[in-house]
Design an enzyme around this catalytic site. Structure first.
Site, PDB file in Angstrom:
ATOM      1  N   CYS A  12       0.815  -1.209   0.000  1.00  0.00           N
ATOM      2  CA  CYS A  12       0.000   0.000   0.000  1.00  0.00           C
ATOM      3  C   CYS A  12       0.849   1.260   0.000  1.00  0.00           C
ATOM      4  O   CYS A  12       2.071   1.226   0.074  1.00  0.00           O
ATOM      5  CB  CYS A  12      -0.926   0.023   1.201  1.00  0.00           C
ATOM      6  SG  CYS A  12      -0.053  -0.015   2.765  1.00  0.00           S
ATOM      7  N   GLY A  38      -1.032   0.535  -4.769  1.00  0.00           N
ATOM      8  CA  GLY A  38      -2.177  -0.267  -4.369  1.00  0.00           C
ATOM      9  C   GLY A  38      -3.408   0.111  -5.151  1.00  0.00           C
ATOM     10  O   GLY A  38      -3.749   1.289  -5.228  1.00  0.00           O
ATOM     11  N   ASN A 112       1.615   0.843   6.052  1.00  0.00           N
ATOM     12  CA  ASN A 112       2.291   0.259   4.897  1.00  0.00           C
ATOM     13  C   ASN A 112       3.355  -0.693   5.423  1.00  0.00           C
ATOM     14  O   ASN A 112       4.223  -0.293   6.194  1.00  0.00           O
ATOM     15  CB  ASN A 112       2.942   1.360   4.048  1.00  0.00           C
ATOM     16  CG  ASN A 112       3.807   0.792   2.943  1.00  0.00           C
ATOM     17  OD1 ASN A 112       3.580  -0.313   2.475  1.00  0.00           O
ATOM     18  ND2 ASN A 112       4.796   1.562   2.519  1.00  0.00           N
ATOM     19  N   GLY A 113       3.285  -1.942   5.006  1.00  0.00           N
ATOM     20  CA  GLY A 113       4.252  -2.933   5.446  1.00  0.00           C
ATOM     21  C   GLY A 113       3.559  -4.203   5.895  1.00  0.00           C
ATOM     22  O   GLY A 113       2.393  -4.446   5.565  1.00  0.00           O
ATOM     23  N   TYR A 252      11.722  -1.391  -8.378  1.00  0.00           N
ATOM     24  CA  TYR A 252      10.412  -1.589  -8.992  1.00  0.00           C
ATOM     25  C   TYR A 252       9.300  -0.713  -8.444  1.00  0.00           C
ATOM     26  O   TYR A 252       8.551  -0.106  -9.201  1.00  0.00           O
ATOM     27  CB  TYR A 252      10.015  -3.059  -8.830  1.00  0.00           C
ATOM     28  CG  TYR A 252       8.635  -3.402  -9.332  1.00  0.00           C
ATOM     29  CD1 TYR A 252       8.376  -3.565 -10.685  1.00  0.00           C
ATOM     30  CD2 TYR A 252       7.558  -3.553  -8.452  1.00  0.00           C
ATOM     31  CE1 TYR A 252       7.109  -3.877 -11.154  1.00  0.00           C
ATOM     32  CE2 TYR A 252       6.285  -3.863  -8.910  1.00  0.00           C
ATOM     33  CZ  TYR A 252       6.067  -4.022 -10.255  1.00  0.00           C
ATOM     34  OH  TYR A 252       4.814  -4.312 -10.711  1.00  0.00           O
TER      35      TYR A 252
END
Length: 477
Positions: A12, A38, A112-113, A252
């Site tokens: 996310c 996301g 996030n994670g 990426y």
């Protein structure tokens, strides 16, 4: 799993703003800039100083938050989230920010994670009376905060964060303040900016550009920021540990116009491409990159090798995500819908196809085949990262090594599977050198677990798929 068209997906992106009269609109634009992180769900929670209001839903930001909806979300502070699910399912309840009301006030939380000890903590919490409404590991954090009692909220947050293990960049919002925190290893990016008389927090700096915010700095590992009407209070909840930022952010995930830990992503990817040309030269006529994340590396490869760069592959930007199509037959058409080979560019040519990674192999095989069907005489595949041989437990959807082609096949076998004339990857040391983080931590501050199997944290048995447990429990860098 190799039959699916599916690449890497990051969990996310998060955004927060405090001290702006149109906080909901600012968050909308910030989330739109983070949409690449996301695409399954989006949400926003807004505070007017007295109450919190929420809007969330499945789909893209533009589908969830239209102008009519945003006009109902008045307030000067907000946090938002775009989601790709790794921990927890794809249900509406798991869409963030998660929002909780209690007798001590309201709290919204976006993360996030991925927490490697989430299941262990959840079991402990349930045994002491907690009732969970979602399957997301993020809800564990809220229950830990509540369990800490009636001490001041910041003290409870610190206590809760110190019980977590894994990767977490977090924004929280209550009626009076915006709070941001980053795990002690800094495994995910998180930055601070000034916007007007207020402040913004974001997973990537590209979100600041779109809202006109001025970048201040990265949030440091183990740091806790509290933003309210008095300004910013800088605090910490933990001593920093060896920096372990996810290398795939550089390779990426992050947008090319973002800066991660002071490194511009486009420039890093060009250096990765240049290094790839140095270590894996090839005689060819054109270089092309797989849109979008590999374009920068392809340009770097072309500059270093002297082989012309051409747009040999074109992306159709109006096609939805291929792996959510309703049948395997439609998924099989996914690459052809999303990418097209430019026949006049590749026909009769020896083509270098630069890509950032090979996860499951299916997409690479179809792109190689597409180029050859368009008349390419040879297709030489060059990957600007090492083989992904181990699963990620920190927020990337590769938590099962059975999905990873490089875990089960040699490079030569992968070359045969994807149909390339040659295939080479960028070695780990060369990748780290090209990123050039100038960090004195082990691995120059990178998390390299997906390439090396050396994880920066302990792994817990309940966080692993059954066939991974014996191999990976307790693995450390």
């Amino acid at each position: 799993m190799l039959g699916e068209i599916k690449g890497l997906n990051e969990e996310c992106g998060i955004f927060g703003v405090y001290g702006h009269p149109q906080a909901a609109h600012m968050t909308y634009y910030g989330l739109h800039a983070l949409q690449h992180r996301g695409q399954e769900g989006a949400g926003v929670v807004v505070s007017d100083g007295y109450d919190l209001k929420q809007s969330k839903g499945q789909g893209l930001v533009t589908e969830v938050l239209d102008e009519e909806e945003l006009m109902t979300l008045s307030g000067h502070a907000a946090i938002g989230h775009v989601r790709y699910s790794t921990a927890g399912g794809k249900t509406f309840e798991n869409i963030q920010p998660l929002f909780f009301r209690s007798s001590t006030g309201s709290l919204a939380l976006a993360h996030n994670g991925n927490l490697v000890n989430a299941t262990k903590l959840r079991q402990e919490l349930e045994e002491t009376g907690s009732i969970f409404q979602t399957t997301s590991d993020t809800e564990v954090i809220a229950h830990l905060i509540k369990r800490a009692g009636r001490t001041p909220i910041i003290d409870r947050i610190k206590q809760a964060l110190n019980e977590l293990e894994g990767a977490y960049a977090i924004v929280m919002l209550d009626e009076k303040r915006l709070i941001a925190a980053l795990d002690p290893r800094g495994m995910r990016p998180l930055s601070l900016a000034k916007v007007g008389s207020g402040y913004a927090i974001a997973s990537e700096t590209c979100a600041f550009d779109v809202v006109g915010a001025e970048y201040i700095r990265e949030i440091h590992p183990g740091e806790l920021l509290v933003i309210d009407d008095q300004g910013i209070q800088v605090d910490s909840f933990s001593q920093p540990k060896d920096r372990s930022i996810c290398t795939m952010e550089y390779v990426y995930f992050a947008r090319p116009d973002s800066n991660v830990d002071h490194n511009n992503i486009h420039s890093v990817r060009k250096r990765l491409g240049k290094k790839l040309a140095e270590v894996s030269p090839v005689e060819a006529d054109v270089v092309t990159g797989v849109p979008d994340s590999s374009i920068s590396a392809a340009i770097g490869f072309a500059e270093q090798s002297g082989i012309p760069y051409e747009l040999g592959l074109i992306k159709n930007r109006y096609v939805g995500r291929t792996f959510i199509q309703p049948s395997q037959a439609l998924r099989e058409r996914g690459v052809q819908m999303k990418l097209s080979a430019v026949k006049k560019i590749v026909e009769g040519k020896r083509v270098v196809m630069v890509d950032d990674s090979i996860v499951r192999g299916t997409t690479s095989r179809r792109i190689v085949n597409m180029l050859k069907e368009a008349g390419a005489k040879e297709v030489h595949v060059r990957i600007s990262s090492p083989p992904i041989t181990h699963p990620c437990f920190y927020g990337i959807d590769t938590s099962n090594s059975g999905e990873l082609i490089a875990e089960n096949h040699s490079i030569e076998e992968i070359r045969e599977i994807i149909g390339a004339d040659t295939l080479t990857y960028l070695p780990v040391d060369a990748m780290v050198e090209a990123v050039d983080r100038n960090d004195t931590s082990p691995n120059c501050g990178h998390c390299l677990a997906c390439f090396t199997g050396k994880y920066p944290t302990d792994l817990y048995e309940d966080s692993l798929p059954p066939h991974e447990k014996e191999q990976l429990i307790g693995a450390k860098s």
